[in-house]
Design a protein around this motif. Structure first.
Motif, PDB file in Angstrom:
ATOM      1  N   ALA A  34       0.619  -1.574   0.248  1.00 11.10           N
ATOM      2  CA  ALA A  34      -0.115   0.235  -0.003  1.00 11.10           C
ATOM      3  C   ALA A  34       0.593   1.206   0.158  1.00 11.10           C
ATOM      4  O   ALA A  34       2.278   1.002   0.862  1.00 11.10           O
ATOM      5  CB  ALA A  34      -0.440  -0.182   1.008  1.00 11.10           C
ATOM      6  N   THR A  60      -3.009   5.704   1.432  1.00 11.14           N
ATOM      7  CA  THR A  60      -3.952   6.477   0.612  1.00 11.14           C
ATOM      8  C   THR A  60      -5.352   4.822   0.511  1.00 11.14           C
ATOM      9  O   THR A  60      -5.830   5.353  -0.988  1.00 11.14           O
ATOM     10  CB  THR A  60      -3.540   6.753  -0.486  1.00 11.14           C
ATOM     11  OG1 THR A  60      -2.915   6.174  -1.156  1.00 11.14           O
ATOM     12  CG2 THR A  60      -2.642   8.131   0.538  1.00 11.14           C
ATOM     13  N   HIS A  61      -4.464   4.147  -0.904  1.00 11.82           N
ATOM     14  CA  HIS A  61      -4.750   2.669  -1.528  1.00 11.82           C
ATOM     15  C   HIS A  61      -3.574   1.343  -1.411  1.00 11.82           C
ATOM     16  O   HIS A  61      -2.046   1.753  -1.173  1.00 11.82           O
ATOM     17  CB  HIS A  61      -5.271   3.379  -3.066  1.00 11.82           C
ATOM     18  CG  HIS A  61      -3.345   3.726  -3.506  1.00 11.82           C
ATOM     19  ND1 HIS A  61      -3.253   4.857  -3.438  1.00 11.82           N
ATOM     20  CD2 HIS A  61      -2.523   3.133  -4.799  1.00 11.82           C
ATOM     21  CE1 HIS A  61      -2.213   4.652  -4.291  1.00 11.82           C
ATOM     22  NE2 HIS A  61      -1.835   4.061  -4.848  1.00 11.82           N
ATOM     23  N   THR A 115      -1.172  -0.881  -4.191  1.00  9.25           N
ATOM     24  CA  THR A 115      -0.822  -0.456  -4.597  1.00  9.25           C
ATOM     25  C   THR A 115      -1.236  -2.233  -6.015  1.00  9.25           C
ATOM     26  O   THR A 115      -0.806  -1.812  -7.512  1.00  9.25           O
ATOM     27  CB  THR A 115       0.957  -0.463  -4.948  1.00  9.25           C
ATOM     28  OG1 THR A 115       1.796  -1.216  -3.796  1.00  9.25           O
ATOM     29  CG2 THR A 115       1.022   1.187  -4.350  1.00  9.25           C
ATOM     30  N   SER A 149     -12.105  -0.069  -7.456  1.00 12.05           N
ATOM     31  CA  SER A 149     -12.335   0.642  -6.383  1.00 12.05           C
ATOM     32  C   SER A 149     -12.896   0.632  -5.025  1.00 12.05           C
ATOM     33  O   SER A 149     -12.697   0.428  -4.197  1.00 12.05           O
ATOM     34  CB  SER A 149     -12.884   2.484  -7.058  1.00 12.05           C
ATOM     35  OG  SER A 149     -13.124   3.000  -6.398  1.00 12.05           O
ATOM     36  N   GLY A 165     -10.624  -2.811  -3.522  1.00  8.98           N
ATOM     37  CA  GLY A 165      -9.830  -2.818  -2.115  1.00  8.98           C
ATOM     38  C   GLY A 165      -9.512  -1.703  -1.467  1.00  8.98           C
ATOM     39  O   GLY A 165      -9.277  -1.551  -0.082  1.00  8.98           O
ATOM     40  N   GLY A 166     -10.667  -0.576  -1.876  1.00  9.07           N
ATOM     41  CA  GLY A 166     -10.805   0.601  -0.881  1.00  9.07           C
ATOM     42  C   GLY A 166     -12.042   0.129   0.256  1.00  9.07           C
ATOM     43  O   GLY A 166     -11.344   0.620   1.434  1.00  9.07           O
ATOM     44  N   LEU A 220      -9.635  -1.635   2.478  1.00 12.80           N
ATOM     45  CA  LEU A 220      -8.573  -0.959   3.013  1.00 12.80           C
ATOM     46  C   LEU A 220      -9.188  -0.376   4.335  1.00 12.80           C
ATOM     47  O   LEU A 220      -8.598  -0.123   5.628  1.00 12.80           O
ATOM     48  CB  LEU A 220      -8.189   0.333   1.943  1.00 12.80           C
ATOM     49  CG  LEU A 220      -6.513   0.777   3.002  1.00 12.80           C
ATOM     50  CD1 LEU A 220      -5.563   0.577   3.937  1.00 12.80           C
ATOM     51  CD2 LEU A 220      -6.584   2.016   2.028  1.00 12.80           C
TER      52      LEU A 220
END
Length: 298
Positions: free
Chosen positions: A166, A216-217, A219, A234, A237-238, A241
């Motif tokens: 990430a 933030t995210h 990779t 989006s 993964g979001g 996280l």
């Protein structure tokens, strides 16, 4: 191999240090020891380092020591680092001033669960924080055991995040309130760092959940195994996280410390997060922190 320790009962530590665990999973208060002596004495420092690996954050009260002694203690762990946004004491580089007063009501960089400076390629190993001035009430700090947070994850989540990496950003946090030119210059000085989502502690061997408010995210989430349709990229993964970041808010993994002047916290930044509770404005809270340069996470 994951280190295990029995922290369920207060007991004398090695030598004369008294060790009083504050919760089952994290935090101990040390008594009958002076940090100025620890800074000068190899045996005392070795004891303190062992206790830090065991309890992850150590607390002490009534430590009326000088700034030079504060710095000397932190330098026993390693070289100190400065901060690109927060100011340092002019006579003691690396001793960062975290002063919250009437002129800083909108500065809320601390009131989120975070691991210090993971936007660096090599985040700090740990920190030594002193309370200079505290509000009459409020202004506590919470620390979280992120090794315990990882250990208690469901098995399927552990399998899903194994190997994930990430990004961590100073631009999206400290830079968010800056004019665009200043924000972009900050990003150029400190490009986003990439770290494993699950970090292995270099000394204890514990696996640590290593995402926080600077993350933030992912990779490397967007693979055929994770993404059936473009829409999954989006939110899939979001949402994962955000679920992982929220683990820091579980009370069973936490310890909460009420500050008094000349009280100290010493924490291992590689396996903890913390949250400075900003419930005290317009009262004043002044802290001074020495952060120790750490290792690359790989």
């Amino acid at each position: 191999m994951q280190a295990t320790f029995d922290v369920t009962t207060p007991r004398p530590g090695p030598g004369s240090i008294e060790v009083h665990p504050l919760t089952v999973h994290i935090g101990a208060e040390l008594r009958n020891v002076n940090l100025a002596d620890v800074a000068r004495d190899d045996d005392l420092f070795a004891q303190l380092k062992t206790l830090l690996l065991q309890h992850k954050v150590l607390f002490l009260r009534d430590q009326d020591i000088s700034r030079a002694e504060h710095v000397a203690l932190a330098e026993r762990f390693g070289q100190l680092e400065d901060h690109p946004v927060a100011g340092s004491d002019p006579e003691h580089p690396g001793l960062v001033r975290i002063y919250k007063d009437l002129d800083s009501p909108a500065e809320h960089y601390e009131n989120a669960y975070h691991c210090d400076a993971t936007w660096r390629e090599a985040p700090p190993m740990g920190c030594v924080l002193r309370c200079v001035e505290t509000p009459p009430v409020g202004g506590d700090t919470i620390w979280v055991n992120m090794a315990q947070a990882y250990q208690r994850l469901p098995r399927d989540v552990k399998e899903r995040i194994e190997g994930l990496r990430a990004r961590h950003s100073i631009e999206a946090s400290f830079g968010a309130n800056m004019p665009i030119e200043q924000r972009l210059a900050l990003h150029q000085r400190f490009p986003d760092a990439e770290h494993p989502v699950v970090r292995t502690h270099p000394e204890t061997g514990e696996k640590v959940l290593f995402v926080n408010a600077f993350t933030t995210h992912f990779t490397n989430f967007h693979t055929p195994a994770n993404v059936r349709f473009g829409f999954d990229y989006s939110p899939g993964g979001g949402e994962l996280l955000h679920y992982l970041i929220r683990q820091a808010a579980v009370p069973e993994y936490q310890v909460r410390w009420r500050w008094t002047p000349n009280s100290f916290a010493i924490w291992d930044n590689r396996c903890t997060q913390h949250y400075a509770v900003q419930d005290y404005w317009p009262a004043v809270r002044k802290m001074e922190r020495a952060g120790v340069i750490g290792e690359k996470t790989f």
